[in-house]
Each structure stands twice: as C-alpha cells, then as structure tokens.
Design a protein around this motif. Structure first.
Motif, PDB file in Angstrom:
ATOM      1  N   VAL A 110       0.832  -1.356   0.010  1.00  0.00           N
ATOM      2  CA  VAL A 110      -0.002   0.154  -0.078  1.00  0.00           C
ATOM      3  C   VAL A 110       0.907   1.318  -0.014  1.00  0.00           C
ATOM      4  N   VAL A 111       1.768   1.242   0.919  1.00  0.00           N
ATOM      5  CA  VAL A 111       2.841   2.416   0.887  1.00  0.00           C
ATOM      6  C   VAL A 111       3.952   1.957   0.038  1.00  0.00           C
ATOM      7  N   PHE A 112       4.442   2.676  -0.910  1.00  0.00           N
ATOM      8  CA  PHE A 112       5.380   2.011  -1.824  1.00  0.00           C
ATOM      9  C   PHE A 112       6.289   3.095  -2.431  1.00  0.00           C
ATOM     10  N   VAL A 113       7.428   2.868  -2.413  1.00  0.00           N
ATOM     11  CA  VAL A 113       8.376   3.745  -3.195  1.00  0.00           C
ATOM     12  C   VAL A 113       9.201   3.167  -4.147  1.00  0.00           C
ATOM     13  N   SER A 114       9.355   3.865  -5.413  1.00  0.00           N
ATOM     14  CA  SER A 114      10.022   3.204  -6.329  1.00  0.00           C
ATOM     15  C   SER A 114      11.651   3.263  -6.251  1.00  0.00           C
ATOM     16  N   ALA A 142      17.250 -11.069   3.730  1.00  0.00           N
ATOM     17  CA  ALA A 142      15.707 -11.383   3.873  1.00  0.00           C
ATOM     18  C   ALA A 142      15.419  -9.968   4.319  1.00  0.00           C
ATOM     19  N   GLY A 143      14.044  -9.463   3.914  1.00  0.00           N
ATOM     20  CA  GLY A 143      13.650  -8.014   4.000  1.00  0.00           C
ATOM     21  C   GLY A 143      14.141  -7.040   3.354  1.00  0.00           C
ATOM     22  N   SER A 144      14.793  -7.377   2.445  1.00  0.00           N
ATOM     23  CA  SER A 144      15.783  -6.361   1.483  1.00  0.00           C
ATOM     24  C   SER A 144      14.694  -5.648   0.253  1.00  0.00           C
ATOM     25  N   GLY A 145      13.773  -6.232   0.228  1.00  0.00           N
ATOM     26  CA  GLY A 145      12.708  -5.890  -0.825  1.00  0.00           C
ATOM     27  C   GLY A 145      12.622  -6.492  -2.107  1.00  0.00           C
ATOM     28  N   LYS A 146      13.348  -7.822  -2.157  1.00  0.00           N
ATOM     29  CA  LYS A 146      13.542  -8.710  -3.543  1.00  0.00           C
ATOM     30  C   LYS A 146      12.175  -8.880  -4.082  1.00  0.00           C
ATOM     31  N   SER A 147      11.187  -9.401  -3.269  1.00  0.00           N
ATOM     32  CA  SER A 147       9.963  -9.577  -3.895  1.00  0.00           C
ATOM     33  C   SER A 147       9.340  -8.754  -4.539  1.00  0.00           C
ATOM     34  N   VAL A 148       9.129  -7.454  -3.512  1.00  0.00           N
ATOM     35  CA  VAL A 148       8.500  -6.303  -4.234  1.00  0.00           C
ATOM     36  C   VAL A 148       9.280  -5.632  -5.358  1.00  0.00           C
ATOM     37  N   LEU A 149      10.598  -5.903  -5.467  1.00  0.00           N
ATOM     38  CA  LEU A 149      11.315  -5.430  -6.614  1.00  0.00           C
ATOM     39  C   LEU A 149      11.071  -6.231  -7.835  1.00  0.00           C
ATOM     40  N   GLU A 286      10.923   8.576   2.578  1.00  0.00           N
ATOM     41  CA  GLU A 286       9.789   8.971   1.700  1.00  0.00           C
ATOM     42  C   GLU A 286       8.502   8.065   2.101  1.00  0.00           C
ATOM     43  N   ILE A 287       8.855   6.606   2.496  1.00  0.00           N
ATOM     44  CA  ILE A 287       8.264   5.847   3.066  1.00  0.00           C
ATOM     45  C   ILE A 287       7.594   6.287   4.359  1.00  0.00           C
ATOM     46  N   LEU A 288       8.250   6.760   5.330  1.00  0.00           N
ATOM     47  CA  LEU A 288       7.809   7.476   6.680  1.00  0.00           C
ATOM     48  C   LEU A 288       6.922   8.658   6.318  1.00  0.00           C
ATOM     49  N   SER A 313      15.958  -0.922   6.374  1.00  0.00           N
ATOM     50  CA  SER A 313      15.259  -1.932   6.034  1.00  0.00           C
ATOM     51  C   SER A 313      13.861  -1.815   5.715  1.00  0.00           C
ATOM     52  N   PRO A 314      13.433  -1.973   4.384  1.00  0.00           N
ATOM     53  CA  PRO A 314      12.252  -1.497   4.045  1.00  0.00           C
ATOM     54  C   PRO A 314      11.159  -1.894   5.137  1.00  0.00           C
ATOM     55  N   LEU A 315      11.218  -3.345   5.508  1.00  0.00           N
ATOM     56  CA  LEU A 315      10.345  -3.885   6.241  1.00  0.00           C
ATOM     57  C   LEU A 315      10.263  -2.964   7.498  1.00  0.00           C
ATOM     58  N   VAL A 316      11.326  -2.826   8.202  1.00  0.00           N
ATOM     59  CA  VAL A 316      11.302  -1.963   9.601  1.00  0.00           C
ATOM     60  C   VAL A 316      10.910  -0.546   9.394  1.00  0.00           C
ATOM     61  N   VAL A 317      11.310  -0.071   8.465  1.00  0.00           N
ATOM     62  CA  VAL A 317      10.811   1.229   8.218  1.00  0.00           C
ATOM     63  C   VAL A 317       8.991   1.108   7.829  1.00  0.00           C
ATOM     64  N   SER A 318       8.665   0.395   7.277  1.00  0.00           N
ATOM     65  CA  SER A 318       7.194   0.193   7.159  1.00  0.00           C
ATOM     66  C   SER A 318       6.626   0.089   8.419  1.00  0.00           C
ATOM     67  N   LEU A 319       7.081  -0.929   9.237  1.00  0.00           N
ATOM     68  CA  LEU A 319       6.446  -1.246  10.587  1.00  0.00           C
ATOM     69  C   LEU A 319       6.475   0.198  11.389  1.00  0.00           C
ATOM     70  N   LEU A 417       1.119  -7.633   9.080  1.00  0.00           N
ATOM     71  CA  LEU A 417       0.697  -8.709   8.072  1.00  0.00           C
ATOM     72  C   LEU A 417       0.270  -8.355   6.667  1.00  0.00           C
ATOM     73  N   PHE A 418       0.362  -9.258   5.697  1.00  0.00           N
ATOM     74  CA  PHE A 418       0.198  -8.877   4.271  1.00  0.00           C
ATOM     75  C   PHE A 418      -0.981  -9.423   3.575  1.00  0.00           C
ATOM     76  N   ARG A 419      -1.614  -8.808   2.975  1.00  0.00           N
ATOM     77  CA  ARG A 419      -2.845  -9.295   2.110  1.00  0.00           C
ATOM     78  C   ARG A 419      -2.462  -9.409   0.683  1.00  0.00           C
ATOM     79  N   LEU A 430       2.433 -13.512   6.473  1.00  0.00           N
ATOM     80  CA  LEU A 430       3.412 -12.860   7.276  1.00  0.00           C
ATOM     81  C   LEU A 430       4.721 -12.913   6.295  1.00  0.00           C
ATOM     82  N   HIS A 431       5.551 -12.004   6.846  1.00  0.00           N
ATOM     83  CA  HIS A 431       7.048 -11.915   6.193  1.00  0.00           C
ATOM     84  C   HIS A 431       7.820 -13.116   6.839  1.00  0.00           C
ATOM     85  N   ASP A 432       8.610 -13.756   6.198  1.00  0.00           N
ATOM     86  CA  ASP A 432       9.224 -14.729   6.837  1.00  0.00           C
ATOM     87  C   ASP A 432       9.987 -14.271   8.212  1.00  0.00           C
TER      88      ASP A 432
HETATM   89  P1  ADP Z   1      12.395  -9.755   0.761  1.00  0.00           P
HETATM   90  O1  ADP Z   1      11.767 -10.523  -0.613  1.00  0.00           O
HETATM   91  O2  ADP Z   1      13.837  -9.490   0.308  1.00  0.00           O
HETATM   92  O3  ADP Z   1      12.434 -10.767   1.820  1.00  0.00           O
HETATM   93  P2  ADP Z   1      10.067  -8.175   0.568  1.00  0.00           P
HETATM   94  O4  ADP Z   1      10.121  -7.923  -0.912  1.00  0.00           O
HETATM   95  O5  ADP Z   1       9.088  -9.019   0.952  1.00  0.00           O
HETATM   96  O6  ADP Z   1      11.554  -8.539   1.070  1.00  0.00           O
HETATM   97  O7  ADP Z   1       9.955  -6.756   1.329  1.00  0.00           O
HETATM   98  C1  ADP Z   1       9.841  -6.601   2.723  1.00  0.00           C
HETATM   99  C2  ADP Z   1       8.733  -5.550   3.139  1.00  0.00           C
HETATM  100  O8  ADP Z   1       9.260  -4.362   3.181  1.00  0.00           O
HETATM  101  C3  ADP Z   1       7.378  -5.611   2.296  1.00  0.00           C
HETATM  102  O9  ADP Z   1       6.515  -6.507   2.863  1.00  0.00           O
HETATM  103  C4  ADP Z   1       7.054  -4.155   2.308  1.00  0.00           C
HETATM  104  O10 ADP Z   1       6.593  -3.746   3.626  1.00  0.00           O
HETATM  105  C5  ADP Z   1       8.672  -3.525   2.603  1.00  0.00           C
HETATM  106  N1  ADP Z   1       9.010  -2.872   1.090  1.00  0.00           N
HETATM  107  C6  ADP Z   1       9.964  -3.545   0.302  1.00  0.00           C
HETATM  108  N2  ADP Z   1      10.173  -2.703  -0.673  1.00  0.00           N
HETATM  109  C7  ADP Z   1       9.465  -1.823  -0.549  1.00  0.00           C
HETATM  110  C8  ADP Z   1       9.241  -0.644  -1.430  1.00  0.00           C
HETATM  111  N3  ADP Z   1       9.754  -0.281  -2.620  1.00  0.00           N
HETATM  112  N4  ADP Z   1       8.461   0.307  -0.974  1.00  0.00           N
HETATM  113  C9  ADP Z   1       7.789   0.255   0.165  1.00  0.00           C
HETATM  114  N5  ADP Z   1       7.716  -0.907   0.683  1.00  0.00           N
HETATM  115  C10 ADP Z   1       8.653  -1.830   0.627  1.00  0.00           C
END
Ligand code: ADP
Length: 584
Positions: A110-114, A142-149, A286-288, A313-319, A417-419, A430-432
């Motif tokens: 929902v909150v996303f930065v490119s 882990a948690g670096s944002g690979k899946s989102v990327l 930007e996320i904050l 860490s994107p995960l922690v910043v989001s939390l 939690l993610f949807r 949940l994220h790992d």
């Molecule tokens: P990984 O696959 O490396 O374990 P994820 O891609 O699942 O990590 O990202 C972990 C969390 O970090 C996401 O659920 C999201 O909350 C946050 N996140 C990752 N990338 C971004 C992004 N570009 N913008 C905003 N939040 C992000």
C-alpha cells in the motif's frame, strides 16, 4: 475472445476465406503458442485451400484474444496487409493488469516507493531474455525488498504485452521446502497453467497431476514450451539449488534468493542484480512521509536517525511508519525503542542485523489491544510462505468472519500482516522475518498454540471434515496433519491419517501427491505410534493369559519387571519371542 474481435472476424470471414493460405499463417501462430500441432494437422488434412481457410477461421473463433492478435500479426508478416487492415480496428488490448493478475504476481505494498535504478537494472536483464531462455537472479538479504522489486520489474507494459514475454508472467512463491512440498508446488503451478490454457482453448485437456518430481518437471517443460512459449517464470525466495534444478527446463526465469551462487547449478545464460539490504535514505524517508501524510523535508529530525538505526530496512521502516501513522507524536519514542537492544535472540551468525526488526515488531505488537495481541500470537502456527483465507482464522479464533476481517485489517494497517488481493477471498501472510520473530517469542508455547488449532478445528468440524473444496477446506486438508504433528498429538495424527474418510476425501480434493507427502513427512511419527500400539495390544492380550511358573528360569536374565516377566512367561517360552524389543 472479446465480442468486438469476434464480430469483426465474422464480418470479414468471406474475404478472409477467399484469399488466405492457412498453411503460411499457421507457422506463425504455432510459434506464438496459440495453435497446437494437432490443430495444424487437422486443418492441413482438408483438401482444398479454401477448406483449410474455413477450418482455420472456425478454430480461431473459438480461441482467445491472444489468438486473434497472433492471426493479425501473421497476416501482416505474410503480406496480407489489406486483410489485416480489416481486423486492425478490433485488435483487443491485452491489459497488463490482467496478465499480472492471472499469473499471480503480487500487488504493490500500500505504501510504496520506487527504486527506479534497481527496477531498471532488473528490466534490462529481463529484456535480454527476449532472444533466448535464461536466468536472472535478484539476490540480497531477507527483508531487503527482493519480492517487491521482482513484482515491480515485471509490471512493465512493454515487457509483458510486447514481444518479450507474450506468453505471460507466472509467479511461484517457493520458500524453504523439501522434495515432497516442491512436488506439490509444481503440481499446483501445472494445474493453474492447464486450467488457464483450457479456458482459452476448451479443446485442450486437463491431465492428472504429475506423480513424481521428474514427471512434474517434464509436464512443466511441455507446458512452458508448447502452451506458454516465451513466458516468464518468477520463482520467489529460493533457498536450495536442488529446487532450482527442477526448473532447469530451458525457459525464462526470474528468481529471488538470499544466495547469490544458486544459479551456478543450472544451465543456460545467467545474469544477476544485487539488492542492497537497505533503501537509500531518501527512499526510506519517503516511506515514513507517506505513512504520516507529510513531506519528506518536513519530517522531524528523528526521522533520519530512525532510518539510520534500521539501516533503511524496508520492512522495519514500514512497521515504524505504520506505528507513526497512529501515534504521530512518537518519533522520539520509536527512535529510542529501536536503539534499545533488548532482544538478543535471533541467528546472530546471519550477516543481517535483526535487532531493529525485533524492536519494531515488539513495538507494533505492544500497541495492539490485549485481545488483538493474543490473536496475533496465534499466527505463530502458520507455516512459512503459506497464505490463509480469513475463514481459517475464523475457525481458529472462533469469531464471525466479519469480526475476523476487522482484526486482520488492523494487522494489515500496522504492516504486521500482508494481504494478497489477487485472490477472492483475500489471502493473508506474514513476512518470513515476522514469523521468525513470533516463533522465537513464543517458542515455549508452540505446542499449545498448535493444539489450539487442532481443538478449534475439531470443534468446528465435529461432524466430519469440510468438503466444500474452497480455500479454507484446502487449508485444513493440507495443514491439519502439520498442526497435529507440531502439537505432538501423535495418536490423533495416526487416527486421522488412517481414517478412510479423511484419506478418501483428501485424495479426491487434493490429489494423491499431497497424501503421499503426508506419509513421507510424518512416517517416523506413524512408525513410532504403530510400535506403541503393538506394544499396548500385545500387553493386553498377554494380560489375559495364565501365568505359567515353570518358565520363569528362562527369562530371568531379561531386564523386565516382575510383572512383565511373568506376563511374558505366560505367553511363550521360545527364545525368539523373548528377544523381542517390544518390551523394553
Ligand atoms: P524480501 O523478498 O527481500 O524478503 P520483500 O520484498 O518481501 O523482502 O519486502 C519486505 C517488506 O518491505 C514488504 O512487505 C514491504 O512492506 C517493504 N518494502 C519492500 N520494498 C518496498 C518498497 N519499494 N516500498 C515500500 N515498501 C517496501
């Protein structure tokens, strides 16, 4: 095929039948994967050119938009420009959203930065797959944002609707799994691909699920080559090279992993993109800012320190962002929370610094109401990378579905939690790293948490297992055994796995591979349980027999208790029996 395209084909039918040479066009359509060899043979078997043209058009009318586009392109390439122009205005638009949703590609958070530089780097590597099959590895912590990327990289109109991946994008979440689980995953993928291909072409048939990994690999190879040529397979979160080998089928793969060297074991062209464990400072700010509805430049001074403390860490910043949305005055407090190093629990050998995550998770859980906190802790029982519908949690929590959805919304709002909105009903996960945190936090209570799942299930389904075949029903058939094993309810696990009702319904709903998977997975528990039961039965039958004193001498050397020795004597005097281990 959409209505406009169909009616255009019908209107132009006689002109097309008069002029086209089907044999020229079919080569293109086969290489686009919209026509099969069998279909081509059937059309070629017609005697005249005109009959062949009629047969091709009839077949085309039963196919999808992609087939229409391929037919149009074939006309252009074979210099039937005037005929192609008849079809041009009705060319259907293949919407990228539809392609992504059909392939199960996750949506943006929902909150996303490119991270545009990174995204472009991945896209550039993907474009190279246009010419030949190969692998693109996205690696990082882990948690670096690979899946989102990875999801963002394929969200590119030119990539999926252009000439690069006309066969679509197919997403598969992998995670940590063994061979049996891998088979199940590939079976589901094959099923999904066959089902989609059948919707587009009703004459194609659904096969029984492949029974072994080798068979699954061949089935997937066939599907990717024939039905989905030049499509992209995204394998998310691969841990093990043996898993990757199952996908070494000469197709185009984008994979995310923590292990850079994983693709060394497979053949074909390879390239890689490294993902830094943290976001650039500007992006994290930007996320904050997005969470608190402000501008990055206007954030208080603690914002930068928060980003530095969690290394972006994107995960922690989001939390933390989600917490600040609720409590906008707590910048200093959450900074202080992150700086505390209270939790010294998780895998310090890992190069990733989990401290910040632990503090952020603890802070997020702390602001939940007591009732919601307890419910969140129940999520510890979920298996990694498994997504659940709200109905499963309504059984676990014994709450109405609407109440459950409200609770889940609260968790999602807090980034706890993610949807996955591609599915109806929605699926939650949940994220790992969050699951790791919960597991560590509740290690001593794990058994009772799993017991709670089993008891709640038994209460809801006291009349017999669910048979609806929906996501919830599938969850129970897939994971009830897992919960029983984790709860150490071995007797119940044994009874369930040898209950004909359960076995029959599970085989019907999920196919035999899942069943076999259970017997492989819990074989050791079942063996032990069988042994225990044999002992008990044996003891019972023995206790009914009469003690025969004269054999006592023969068993004196055994380490049995008196009662046992007497009982044993009562049943037999032969050595073979006395050596039995059953009594130890
Ligand atoms: P990984 O696959 O490396 O374990 P994820 O891609 O699942 O990590 O990202 C972990 C969390 O970090 C996401 O659920 C999201 O909350 C946050 N996140 C990752 N990338 C971004 C992004 N570009 N913008 C905003 N939040 C992000």
């Amino acid at each position: 095929m959409e209505e406009g395209a169909r009616s255009c084909l019908l209107l132009s039918r006689s002109s097309l039948e008069q002029d086209i040479r089907a044999s020229y066009l079919m080569d293109h359509m086969i290489s686009d994967g919209v026509l099969t060899g069998d279909e081509e043979d059937r059309i070629r078997s017609k005697l005249t050119r005109r009959e062949q043209a009629t047969a091709l058009l009839e077949l085309l009318l039963r196919k999808d938009n992609q087939a229409y586009i391929s037919f149009y392109n074939a006309l252009v390439r074979e210099s039937y420009g005037d005929l192609a122009s008849l079809l041009h205005n009705s060319l259907p638009l293949v919407s990228p959203e539809a392609v992504l949703s059909e392939g199960g590609v996750p949506q943006r958070p929902v909150v996303f930065v490119s991270r545009s530089a990174l995204v472009n780097r991945v896209r550039e590597k993907l474009y190279r797959l246009q010419k030949e099959p190969g692998w693109v590895t996205v690696f990082g912590m882990a948690g670096s944002g690979k899946s989102v990327l990875a999801a963002e990289a394929v969200r590119d109109h030119a990539l999926i609707t252009g000439r690069c991946f006309p066969g679509g994008v197919h997403w598969l979440s992998i995670g940590q799994l063994d061979r049996a689980d891998l088979l199940v995953r590939i079976q589901s993928l094959c099923f999904r691909l066959e089902q989609q291909s059948q919707e587009k072409d009703p004459s194609s048939s659904l096969h029984r699920p492949p029974g072994s990994l080798e068979e699954a690999k061949e089935r997937l190879r066939f599907l990717m080559l024939r039905r989905y040529p030049r499509s992209l397979l995204v394998l998310d979160d691969i841990w093990d090279s043996s898993v990757l080998k199952a996908f070494d089928i000469q197709c185009r793969v984008l994979l995310t992993t923590r292990d850079r060297s994983l693709a060394d074991c497979v053949s074909g062209s390879k390239s890689e993109v490294a993902v830094e464990s943290g976001l650039e400072e500007d992006q994290a700010l930007e996320i904050l800012a997005l969470y608190v509805n402000g501008k990055p430049q206007r954030l208080p001074e603690q914002a930068r320190s928060i980003v530095r403390e969690c290394k972006g860490s994107p995960l922690v910043v989001s939390l933390i962002g989600a917490l600040l949305r609720e409590f906008p005055d707590r910048w200093a407090y959450y900074l202080h929370t992150l700086q505390q190093k209270k939790f010294k629990r998780i895998r310090k050998s890992s190069s990733y610094d989990y401290d910040a995550l632990d503090q952020a998770m603890a802070a997020s859980i702390q602001v939940l109401s007591e009732e919601h906190r307890e419910l969140y802790i129940d999520l510890t029982v979920l298996e990694q990378d498994v997504k659940v519908p709200a109905k499963v949690l309504s059984v676990l929590w014994d709450l109405e579905l609407e109440e459950v959805e409200d609770v889940l919304q609260d968790f999602v709002n807090k980034s706890l939690l993610f949807r996955d909105c591609h599915h109806r009903p929605y699926l939650y996960y949940l994220h790992d790293l969050q699951l790791d945190f919960l597991t560590e936090m509740n290690r001593s209570g794990l058994e009772s948490l799993h017991t709670k799942v089993v008891r709640q299930y038994q209460q809801r389904y006291s009349q017999g297992p669910p048979t609806s075949g929906d996501e919830e029903c599938l969850y129970w058939f897939r994971f009830l055994t897992y919960h029983m094993a984790k709860a150490n309810l071995t007797q119940e696990l044994y009874s369930l796995m040898f209950s004909l009702d359960w076995v029959r319904t599970k085989a019907q709903i999920m196919g035999p591979a899942h069943l076999i998977n259970d017997y492989v997975e819990y074989g050791a528990i079942l063996d032990k349980e069988i042994l225990d039961r044999l002992q008990t039965d044996f003891r019972l039958s023995v206790s009914n027999l009469v003690f025969e004193d004269e054999h006592e001498e023969q068993v004196n050397h055994c380490q049995f208790t008196n009662t046992r020795r007497r009982l044993l004597l009562a049943t037999c005097s032969n050595d073979k029996f006395m050596n039995t281990k059953l009594w130890n």
